[in-house]
Design a protein around this motif. Structure first.
Motif, short mmCIF file in Angstrom:
data_model
loop_
_atom_site.label_atom_id
_atom_site.label_comp_id
_atom_site.label_asym_id
_atom_site.label_seq_id
_atom_site.Cartn_x
_atom_site.Cartn_y
_atom_site.Cartn_z
N PRO A 110 33.75 48.86 65.99
CA PRO A 110 32.83 49.28 64.91
C PRO A 110 33.09 48.57 63.59
O PRO A 110 32.15 48.28 62.84
CB PRO A 110 33.10 50.78 64.80
N LEU A 111 34.36 48.28 63.31
CA LEU A 111 34.68 47.55 62.08
C LEU A 111 34.14 46.12 62.14
O LEU A 111 33.58 45.61 61.16
CB LEU A 111 36.20 47.52 61.87
N MET A 112 34.28 45.48 63.30
CA MET A 112 33.77 44.12 63.47
C MET A 112 32.25 44.09 63.38
O MET A 112 31.67 43.18 62.80
CB MET A 112 34.24 43.56 64.80
N TRP A 127 33.69 46.54 48.65
CA TRP A 127 35.06 46.03 48.79
C TRP A 127 35.96 47.03 49.51
O TRP A 127 36.91 46.64 50.19
CB TRP A 127 35.64 45.68 47.41
N ARG A 128 35.64 48.32 49.38
CA ARG A 128 36.47 49.32 50.06
C ARG A 128 36.37 49.17 51.58
O ARG A 128 37.38 49.25 52.28
CB ARG A 128 36.06 50.73 49.63
N ARG A 129 35.15 48.97 52.06
CA ARG A 129 35.01 48.83 53.51
C ARG A 129 35.51 47.47 54.00
O ARG A 129 35.97 47.35 55.12
CB ARG A 129 33.56 49.07 53.91
N SER A 243 29.39 60.43 64.79
CA SER A 243 30.00 59.13 65.09
C SER A 243 31.53 59.13 65.08
O SER A 243 32.15 58.50 65.94
CB SER A 243 29.48 58.07 64.12
N PRO A 244 32.20 59.79 64.11
CA PRO A 244 33.66 59.75 64.11
C PRO A 244 34.30 60.27 65.40
O PRO A 244 35.44 59.90 65.72
CB PRO A 244 34.03 60.64 62.92
N PHE A 245 33.58 61.09 66.15
CA PHE A 245 34.15 61.63 67.38
C PHE A 245 34.23 60.59 68.49
O PHE A 245 34.79 60.87 69.56
CB PHE A 245 33.36 62.86 67.82
N GLY A 280 38.54 52.89 60.74
CA GLY A 280 37.19 53.17 61.19
C GLY A 280 36.64 54.45 60.60
O GLY A 280 35.47 54.51 60.17
N LEU A 281 37.46 55.48 60.58
CA LEU A 281 37.02 56.76 60.01
C LEU A 281 36.73 56.63 58.52
O LEU A 281 35.75 57.20 58.01
CB LEU A 281 38.09 57.82 60.24
N TYR A 282 37.57 55.87 57.81
CA TYR A 282 37.34 55.67 56.37
C TYR A 282 36.03 54.92 56.14
O TYR A 282 35.26 55.27 55.24
CB TYR A 282 38.50 54.89 55.76
#
Length: 311
Positions: A110-112, A127-129, A243-245, A280-282
């Motif tokens: 998900p980050l990619m 910038w945070r993400r 989604s976080p689950f 990912g959660l952040y």
């Protein structure tokens, strides 16, 4: 669009947890067969069965009658080819690495996808993400640990699988909203069946035992159930809540890896997995904040435009 209530969100979250359990059970079935049946034979049989069921569902839901535009058909084929590559690299790594390790690396997808969407689709990212992506990549490095004794070609395969998965999801985002989901998924599964069926002509097929045949049938059922439940979860609850689950897949992988294969990750691997999941959660939380802020701003503008002095 209907706003999900508290009960709907809870139901959606529970169904998403079930979906992740089914995906991980599929991986467990596949890994159990590693020394008995070739990857090519397994995927030909599994995805052949899955494709038939998906085509029936697409027909029942009107997807076959509606069909795809030429543009969406081309994107569906590209999506399917990306899935073929993902299946090869991910499952080859899975057959040769601990279940939890491979699953942990996959949690960085998900980050990619978020980073690729910003680069290629112009989606906003702060910038945070970006920092979360960098942190997640550092977590992946803790899991695969290049340059150490445990690092091998299969560690690279997990990273390639994440890249292929990213391509698949970016192509999926470019599909038009009218493209029938079941039909697109059936095309994807069908291409996996066709390609690995062609590859399987170069290897010896083995006669299935009741155990191996049951495992392949179980894997097919798990994949179908996982897909349908993940779609249901998103329809039941709000995306930002449900989604976080997805990250519960890591918990299932730890449990099944220990119970079925007697595997338990090293301390560094667990730390790396925690960093990946936390990043990912952040990122999901920051996206929720951004969407809420943009929605509030739009509502404020709408109220200002609708206000008429003296009315």
């Amino acid at each position: 669009m209907r706003m999900a209530g508290g009960n709907d969100n809870v139901k959606g979250a529970l169904v998403m947890v079930l979906s992740m359990a089914l995906f991980t059970l599929n991986d467990t079935f596949m890994k159990t067969l590693a020394d008995e049946v070739s990857l090519y034979q397994i995927l030909t049989l599994r995805n052949g069965a899955v494709t038939v069921v998906l085509l029936v569902l697409a027909w029942r839901m009107g997807g076959l009658r509606k069909g795809l535009t030429r543009r969406d058909a081309g994107l569906a084929v590209i999506r399917g080819l990306a899935e073929v590559a993902t299946a090869y690299f991910f499952l080859t790594a899975l057959f040769n690495m601990p279940l939890a390790n491979v699953t942990a690396v996959l949690q960085s997808a998900p980050l990619m996808v978020m980073l690729a969407a910003a680069i290629f689709l112009g989606e906003p990212i702060g910038w945070r993400r970006v920092t979360a992506v960098v942190a997640g990549f550092c977590g992946v490095l803790l899991i695969v640990r290049p340059g150490t004794e445990g690092f091998n070609v299969y560690s690279l395969y997990t990273l390639v699988a994440v890249l292929c998965l990213t391509v698949r999801d970016i192509v999926t985002r470019k599909l038009s909203p009218e493209a029938p989901t079941m039909l697109v998924t059936a095309i994807t599964s069908g291409l996996v069946c066709l390609f690995f069926g062609a590859f399987s002509t170069g290897v010896d097929w083995v006669a299935l035992t009741p155990r191996s045949g049951g495992m392949i049938a179980g894997a097919a059922l798990m994949v179908l159930g996982a897909y349908l439940s993940s779609v249901t979860a998103m329809r039941l609850g709000e995306v930002s809540f449900v989604s976080p689950f997805r990250y519960t897949a890591m918990l299932w992988a730890l449990a099944l890896g220990f119970v079925v294969f007697g595997e338990w990750p090293t301390g560094l691997t667990l730390i790396g997995a925690a960093v990946v999941v936390g990043s990912g959660l952040y990122s999901l939380w920051r996206e929720t904040v951004r969407v809420r802020r943009d929605r509030d701003a739009q509502e404020k503008v709408a109220r200002q435009r609708s206000y008429r002095p003296g009315a």
